[in-house]
Write a protein that holds these residues in place. Structure first.
Motif, mmCIF file in Angstrom:
data_model
loop_
_atom_site.group_PDB
_atom_site.id
_atom_site.type_symbol
_atom_site.label_atom_id
_atom_site.label_comp_id
_atom_site.label_asym_id
_atom_site.label_seq_id
_atom_site.Cartn_x
_atom_site.Cartn_y
_atom_site.Cartn_z
ATOM 1 N N THR A 187 -0.928 7.919 -2.255
ATOM 2 C CA THR A 187 -1.845 7.769 -3.394
ATOM 3 C C THR A 187 -2.983 6.788 -3.107
ATOM 4 O O THR A 187 -3.869 6.623 -3.947
ATOM 5 C CB THR A 187 -1.088 7.248 -4.634
ATOM 6 N N ARG A 188 -2.933 6.094 -1.959
ATOM 7 C CA ARG A 188 -3.929 5.088 -1.562
ATOM 8 C C ARG A 188 -3.942 3.903 -2.542
ATOM 9 O O ARG A 188 -4.912 3.173 -2.641
ATOM 10 C CB ARG A 188 -5.319 5.704 -1.430
ATOM 11 N N GLN A 189 -2.839 3.702 -3.247
ATOM 12 C CA GLN A 189 -2.758 2.632 -4.242
ATOM 13 C C GLN A 189 -2.264 1.338 -3.586
ATOM 14 O O GLN A 189 -1.262 1.331 -2.886
ATOM 15 C CB GLN A 189 -1.826 3.033 -5.367
ATOM 16 N N HIS A 198 -11.477 6.275 0.047
ATOM 17 C CA HIS A 198 -11.614 6.695 1.444
ATOM 18 C C HIS A 198 -12.769 5.922 2.076
ATOM 19 O O HIS A 198 -13.685 5.475 1.389
ATOM 20 C CB HIS A 198 -11.897 8.204 1.526
ATOM 21 N N VAL A 217 0.768 4.934 0.778
ATOM 22 C CA VAL A 217 -0.100 5.786 1.587
ATOM 23 C C VAL A 217 -0.505 7.081 0.877
ATOM 24 O O VAL A 217 -1.703 7.405 0.840
ATOM 25 C CB VAL A 217 0.552 6.069 2.969
ATOM 26 N N TYR A 240 0.849 -1.191 0.000
ATOM 27 C CA TYR A 240 0.000 0.000 0.000
ATOM 28 C C TYR A 240 0.883 1.239 0.000
ATOM 29 O O TYR A 240 1.793 1.373 0.827
ATOM 30 C CB TYR A 240 -0.896 -0.017 1.234
ATOM 31 N N VAL A 279 -6.848 1.422 -6.471
ATOM 32 C CA VAL A 279 -6.839 2.567 -5.567
ATOM 33 C C VAL A 279 -7.935 2.344 -4.532
ATOM 34 O O VAL A 279 -9.104 2.149 -4.877
ATOM 35 C CB VAL A 279 -7.045 3.896 -6.336
#
Length: 176
Positions: free
Chosen positions: A89-91, A142, A87, A85, A139
């Protein structure tokens, strides 16, 4: 480097922006299976695969497959899901060797979430030395929850004697 084992997956802090998350499940029971599990976990935790970038799930599974061939480990094998992961880019980049697809529940905890499976194809680890694993990328939105589990997790007996199926398991996880 931080190493944390939760109730299931292991989390490895790779650098300030990346962490790896993995879960492996060795076939069988007993001392042999336990020893293989400890050895494989230690290989990953100590990042002891030469010339392997632990930020690259594809490279990690390909290297693990070379090291943990069944004929060198009492014909034992394991499944594994390994993700990295990023952080900022949340990829999530991930690969699987015969492991069940993690379930991602998207949406706030107060409402029913949308179910997405992080599928990746790959045979069990250790079967064939020529196997090449391929990573997928996703991705993570949230307000999401990721469930990484082994194959026996959703084998839940109901009062009528039937077993919970995958769709019912996903529906339960998606509830508030």
């Amino acid at each position: 480097e931080a190493v944390r084992t939760l109730d299931g997956p292991t989390v490895l802090q790779l650098d300030d922006d990346h962490f790896a998350l993995y879960l492996l499940d060795v076939c069988g029971h007993g001392v042999g299976a336990a020893l293989l599990s400890v050895a494989a976990n230690q290989t990953l935790r100590s990042q002891a695969l030469l010339r392997t970038d632990f930020h690259d799930p594809e490279a990690v599974l390909n290297a693990m497959n070379r090291v943990y061939q069944m004929e060198r480990h009492n014909d034992m094998y394991f499944t594994i899901w390994y993700g990295v992961y990023h952080v900022p880019t949340r990829q999530m980049k991930y690969a699987s060797a015969g492991h069940p697809a993690p379930i991602l529940i998207c949406g706030p905890r107060e409402g029913r979430g949308e179910v997405q499976l992080l599928k990746a194809k790959g045979p069990i680890l250790g079967m064939l030395p020529i196997t090449r694993y391929v990573a997928q990328t996703f991705v993570i939105p949230h307000e999401s929850r990721l469930f990484v589990f082994s194959d026996g997790t959703c084998e839940i007996g109901r009062p009528d004697g039937s077993m919970l199926d995958q769709q019912d398991f996903e529906e339960i996880l998606s509830r508030p």
